[in-house]
Every structure is written in C-alpha cells, then in structure tokens.
Design a protein around this motif. Structure first.
Motif, PDB file in Angstrom:
ATOM      1  N   ASN A   1     -24.084  60.926  72.482  1.00  0.00           N
ATOM      2  CA  ASN A   1     -24.786  62.117  72.953  1.00  0.00           C
ATOM      3  C   ASN A   1     -25.575  62.802  71.835  1.00  0.00           C
ATOM      4  O   ASN A   1     -25.379  63.975  71.520  1.00  0.00           O
ATOM      5  CB  ASN A   1     -23.821  63.083  73.639  1.00  0.00           C
ATOM      6  CG  ASN A   1     -23.422  62.596  75.014  1.00  0.00           C
ATOM      7  OD1 ASN A   1     -24.190  61.892  75.682  1.00  0.00           O
ATOM      8  ND2 ASN A   1     -22.219  62.934  75.449  1.00  0.00           N
ATOM      9  N   VAL A   2     -26.502  62.017  71.288  1.00  0.00           N
ATOM     10  CA  VAL A   2     -27.388  62.549  70.253  1.00  0.00           C
ATOM     11  C   VAL A   2     -28.331  63.601  70.832  1.00  0.00           C
ATOM     12  O   VAL A   2     -28.852  64.454  70.106  1.00  0.00           O
ATOM     13  CB  VAL A   2     -28.182  61.388  69.598  1.00  0.00           C
ATOM     14  CG1 VAL A   2     -29.178  60.808  70.573  1.00  0.00           C
ATOM     15  CG2 VAL A   2     -28.865  61.833  68.314  1.00  0.00           C
ATOM     16  N   HIS A   3     -28.536  63.577  72.161  1.00  0.00           N
ATOM     17  CA  HIS A   3     -29.433  64.564  72.761  1.00  0.00           C
ATOM     18  C   HIS A   3     -28.910  65.985  72.611  1.00  0.00           C
ATOM     19  O   HIS A   3     -29.672  66.948  72.703  1.00  0.00           O
ATOM     20  CB  HIS A   3     -29.668  64.256  74.248  1.00  0.00           C
ATOM     21  CG  HIS A   3     -28.486  64.530  75.120  1.00  0.00           C
ATOM     22  ND1 HIS A   3     -27.476  63.607  75.327  1.00  0.00           N
ATOM     23  CD2 HIS A   3     -28.132  65.625  75.851  1.00  0.00           C
ATOM     24  CE1 HIS A   3     -26.572  64.116  76.147  1.00  0.00           C
ATOM     25  NE2 HIS A   3     -26.948  65.329  76.478  1.00  0.00           N
ATOM     26  N   LYS A   4     -27.615  66.131  72.375  1.00  0.00           N
ATOM     27  CA  LYS A   4     -27.051  67.465  72.196  1.00  0.00           C
ATOM     28  C   LYS A   4     -27.440  68.083  70.856  1.00  0.00           C
ATOM     29  O   LYS A   4     -27.480  69.304  70.727  1.00  0.00           O
ATOM     30  CB  LYS A   4     -25.524  67.414  72.314  1.00  0.00           C
ATOM     31  CG  LYS A   4     -25.018  67.075  73.703  1.00  0.00           C
ATOM     32  CD  LYS A   4     -23.499  67.141  73.759  1.00  0.00           C
ATOM     33  CE  LYS A   4     -22.994  66.874  75.177  1.00  0.00           C
ATOM     34  NZ  LYS A   4     -21.507  66.956  75.254  1.00  0.00           N
ATOM     35  N   CYS A   5     -27.735  67.224  69.874  1.00  0.00           N
ATOM     36  CA  CYS A   5     -27.973  67.737  68.524  1.00  0.00           C
ATOM     37  C   CYS A   5     -29.411  67.593  68.062  1.00  0.00           C
ATOM     38  O   CYS A   5     -29.793  68.199  67.056  1.00  0.00           O
ATOM     39  CB  CYS A   5     -27.042  67.054  67.526  1.00  0.00           C
ATOM     40  SG  CYS A   5     -27.493  65.345  67.128  1.00  0.00           S
ATOM     41  N   ASN A   6     -30.232  66.809  68.775  1.00  0.00           N
ATOM     42  CA  ASN A   6     -31.585  66.542  68.303  1.00  0.00           C
ATOM     43  C   ASN A   6     -32.601  66.692  69.427  1.00  0.00           C
ATOM     44  O   ASN A   6     -32.477  66.063  70.480  1.00  0.00           O
ATOM     45  CB  ASN A   6     -31.665  65.139  67.701  1.00  0.00           C
ATOM     46  CG  ASN A   6     -33.025  64.848  67.119  1.00  0.00           C
ATOM     47  OD1 ASN A   6     -33.886  64.306  67.798  1.00  0.00           O
ATOM     48  ND2 ASN A   6     -33.232  65.209  65.858  1.00  0.00           N
ATOM     49  N   SER A   7     -33.623  67.497  69.173  1.00  0.00           N
ATOM     50  CA  SER A   7     -34.596  67.826  70.215  1.00  0.00           C
ATOM     51  C   SER A   7     -35.508  66.656  70.563  1.00  0.00           C
ATOM     52  O   SER A   7     -35.855  66.470  71.738  1.00  0.00           O
ATOM     53  CB  SER A   7     -35.438  69.028  69.770  1.00  0.00           C
ATOM     54  OG  SER A   7     -36.071  68.767  68.529  1.00  0.00           O
ATOM     55  N   LEU A   8     -35.911  65.848  69.575  1.00  0.00           N
ATOM     56  CA  LEU A   8     -36.834  64.755  69.863  1.00  0.00           C
ATOM     57  C   LEU A   8     -36.167  63.675  70.707  1.00  0.00           C
ATOM     58  O   LEU A   8     -36.766  63.180  71.670  1.00  0.00           O
ATOM     59  CB  LEU A   8     -37.367  64.150  68.565  1.00  0.00           C
ATOM     60  CG  LEU A   8     -38.451  63.071  68.747  1.00  0.00           C
ATOM     61  CD1 LEU A   8     -39.658  63.627  69.500  1.00  0.00           C
ATOM     62  CD2 LEU A   8     -38.877  62.497  67.410  1.00  0.00           C
ATOM     63  N   PHE A   9     -34.948  63.303  70.377  1.00  0.00           N
ATOM     64  CA  PHE A   9     -34.240  62.319  71.195  1.00  0.00           C
ATOM     65  C   PHE A   9     -34.045  62.860  72.612  1.00  0.00           C
ATOM     66  O   PHE A   9     -34.171  62.112  73.590  1.00  0.00           O
ATOM     67  CB  PHE A   9     -32.892  61.959  70.569  1.00  0.00           C
ATOM     68  CG  PHE A   9     -32.970  60.874  69.538  1.00  0.00           C
ATOM     69  CD1 PHE A   9     -32.907  59.534  69.901  1.00  0.00           C
ATOM     70  CD2 PHE A   9     -33.131  61.189  68.199  1.00  0.00           C
ATOM     71  CE1 PHE A   9     -32.999  58.528  68.956  1.00  0.00           C
ATOM     72  CE2 PHE A   9     -33.224  60.190  67.237  1.00  0.00           C
ATOM     73  CZ  PHE A   9     -33.157  58.852  67.612  1.00  0.00           C
ATOM     74  N   ARG A  10     -33.760  64.147  72.740  1.00  0.00           N
ATOM     75  CA  ARG A  10     -33.569  64.732  74.062  1.00  0.00           C
ATOM     76  C   ARG A  10     -34.867  64.673  74.878  1.00  0.00           C
ATOM     77  O   ARG A  10     -34.842  64.370  76.078  1.00  0.00           O
ATOM     78  CB  ARG A  10     -33.089  66.180  73.949  1.00  0.00           C
ATOM     79  CG  ARG A  10     -32.810  66.833  75.309  1.00  0.00           C
ATOM     80  CD  ARG A  10     -32.219  68.225  75.160  1.00  0.00           C
ATOM     81  NE  ARG A  10     -31.976  68.823  76.455  1.00  0.00           N
ATOM     82  CZ  ARG A  10     -30.899  68.604  77.208  1.00  0.00           C
ATOM     83  NH1 ARG A  10     -29.952  67.779  76.783  1.00  0.00           N
ATOM     84  NH2 ARG A  10     -30.745  69.192  78.373  1.00  0.00           N
ATOM     85  N   GLU A  11     -36.004  64.948  74.237  1.00  0.00           N
ATOM     86  CA  GLU A  11     -37.278  64.907  74.942  1.00  0.00           C
ATOM     87  C   GLU A  11     -37.569  63.508  75.489  1.00  0.00           C
ATOM     88  O   GLU A  11     -38.050  63.361  76.613  1.00  0.00           O
ATOM     89  CB  GLU A  11     -38.403  65.342  74.002  1.00  0.00           C
ATOM     90  CG  GLU A  11     -38.411  66.827  73.695  1.00  0.00           C
ATOM     91  CD  GLU A  11     -39.484  67.182  72.683  1.00  0.00           C
ATOM     92  OE1 GLU A  11     -40.286  66.283  72.339  1.00  0.00           O
ATOM     93  OE2 GLU A  11     -39.525  68.337  72.242  1.00  0.00           O
ATOM     94  N   VAL A  12     -37.277  62.493  74.682  1.00  0.00           N
ATOM     95  CA  VAL A  12     -37.526  61.123  75.133  1.00  0.00           C
ATOM     96  C   VAL A  12     -36.590  60.757  76.283  1.00  0.00           C
ATOM     97  O   VAL A  12     -37.008  60.193  77.295  1.00  0.00           O
ATOM     98  CB  VAL A  12     -37.353  60.130  73.964  1.00  0.00           C
ATOM     99  CG1 VAL A  12     -37.421  58.695  74.459  1.00  0.00           C
ATOM    100  CG2 VAL A  12     -38.418  60.370  72.900  1.00  0.00           C
TER     101      VAL A  12
END
Length: 251
Positions: free
Chosen positions: A117-128
C-alpha cells in the motif's frame, strides 16, 4: 480512397489506445474502448499485455519516488502498511539511510523487498493507481461496468540480484472475497530482460479448480524456479507439465 483503405478503417480494433503521462490529465468524459477480441483474449487466457501505457517521464519519476520511499521518505504524511526493515549499519546520524531499506549489499541469502500500500504514503503512485482511464479498462475487461471498481491493495516487489523467485500463485485467495473477483494490474518500472525475472503467466490457469497445496511460508522457492506448486496444481487438473503454456512479460 480504395477498397483496401476502407477495409483497414473498418477493421476491428485489437489494441487499447491510451497513455498515462506525468501530468495525469484526463479529459472530461473521456471514454476508453476495449475491443471485443482483446476482452475475449483476457477471459480466455486470464491476462493481457498493454505495452507502454505509462510514458517514459512518468516511469522515470516513479522510479525516483520509489528510491525515496525505500529510504523512508513519504509525501502524504502516512506510512505504507509494510516496508522492508532498516538493516544494521544503514542509519546515518541525520536519520537518513545509506541505501535502500532492507538491502545490505550482501548478495548471499538476498530477500525480495516488499512494500504494501504505497499509495498511502506517496502521491504520485496513488495518482497512477487511481487513474480513471486505467480504471475504465479494468472495469470493462472484468465486466464491472455497472458495479464499478475500487483499489483494494497495491504491492511493490523490488528484487535485488540473486533474490529467490516468487512461486506461481493466484492473488484472489489472499483477499478472501465473496465472490473472489480480483483483477491485478502489474506494472514494470524497469525494462524486463529475461535475467531480471519478469512476471510469468500460465495460460488459462484462472479456469482451474481451487484445490491447492502449500502455504505462505513457501512463497519464495529457489528450486525449480518457483514452479513446485504450479506443477502440483496442474497435476490435479490432469494437465501434463509438458503441456503448460507459460508466457513471460519480458520486454
């Protein structure tokens, strides 16, 4: 315009055409068409490959962000659910780290680095991961155009040299959903040469029965290239090992 031109224009599409860029802009009401032959292939084989849907600038940026994440640097004020451990000797006096978390530079008994769950800590991965165009493709391939989709989990697997291969497995049993419907989107951030150990799929194995043997403790298997449990599953299906069709995501 001749007859050949007409046939070309009217020929059914066989590819999904879209690109996710660093700006991540999506036009209002932009619709992605999923050609029927590609959808049929997905349901028949259990997977499809969509090359180059991320542009090079975005891939480079994601790799740069990953380097920071592996050093414990986050931009969303939250931690991922799981990160590699900081090994002895990696911490510096200023609180930073010498190298990527979990990798000492020792090439013996190397472990694969995992982030959940890298999307919890990083905005760019979450956007993708939450890109609407990518969501459209997944929903249409899976037939979820009415229900919609949601992001359940992400995982980053970073494989240092000499790390053991992951076993062949299905993702759905790890979530225990009812019905057990999962679509996994695998994105490579490196050019996948064969020696790097790219993801491999067994054609049609998503249609096999649910019987299995083994446990999470066997998730990494240096022997037989991680295929021990695969051969066991094929045997239960009555499929000779020599008839298995394994497709690599090399490229």
């Amino acid at each position: 315009m001749n007859d050949n031109d007409t046939e070309t224009k009217n020929a059914p599409e066989k590819e999904i055409s879209f690109r996710i860029g660093l700006d991540n802009n999506v036009r209002d009401n932009e619709i992605i068409n999923v050609p029927q032959p590609l959808s049929d292939q997905f349901h028949r084989n259990g997977f499809i490959a969509l090359p180059n849907i991320l542009d090079k600038e975005l891939v480079s940026a994601l790799n740069n962000h990953l380097e920071r994440i592996l050093r414990g640097q986050y931009d969303r004020g939250r931690l991922p659910d799981k990160t590699p451990k900081i090994l002895k000797g990696q911490l510096k006096e200023d609180g930073g780290t010498v190298g990527p978390l979990g990798f000492s530079g020792n090439f013996q008994n190397v472990k694969v680095l995992q982030i959940i769950n890298v999307h919890k800590c990083n905005s760019l991965f979450r956007e993708v991961e939450t890109n609407p165009l990518l969501g459209q493709v997944v929903a249409k391939l899976a037939g979820w155009t009415t229900e919609g989709i949601r992001l359940v989990q992400d995982q980053i697997w970073a494989k240092p040299p000499n790390a053991a291969p992951l076993v062949f497995h299905r993702d759905s049993p790890y979530f225990m959903f009812d019905p057990p419907d999962i679509v996994t989107v695998w994105i490579a951030l490196d050019d996948m040469d064969a020696e790097l150990g790219p993801l491999e799929y067994v054609v049609g194995s998503h249609l096999w029965g649910d019987g299995r043997s083994g446990s999470a403790s066997q998730f990494f298997q240096p022997n037989q290239g991680g295929k021990t449990l695969l051969y066991s599953a094929a045997e239960r299906e009555g499929i000779p090992v020599k008839n298995l069709k394994i497709v690599s995501m090399e490229g």
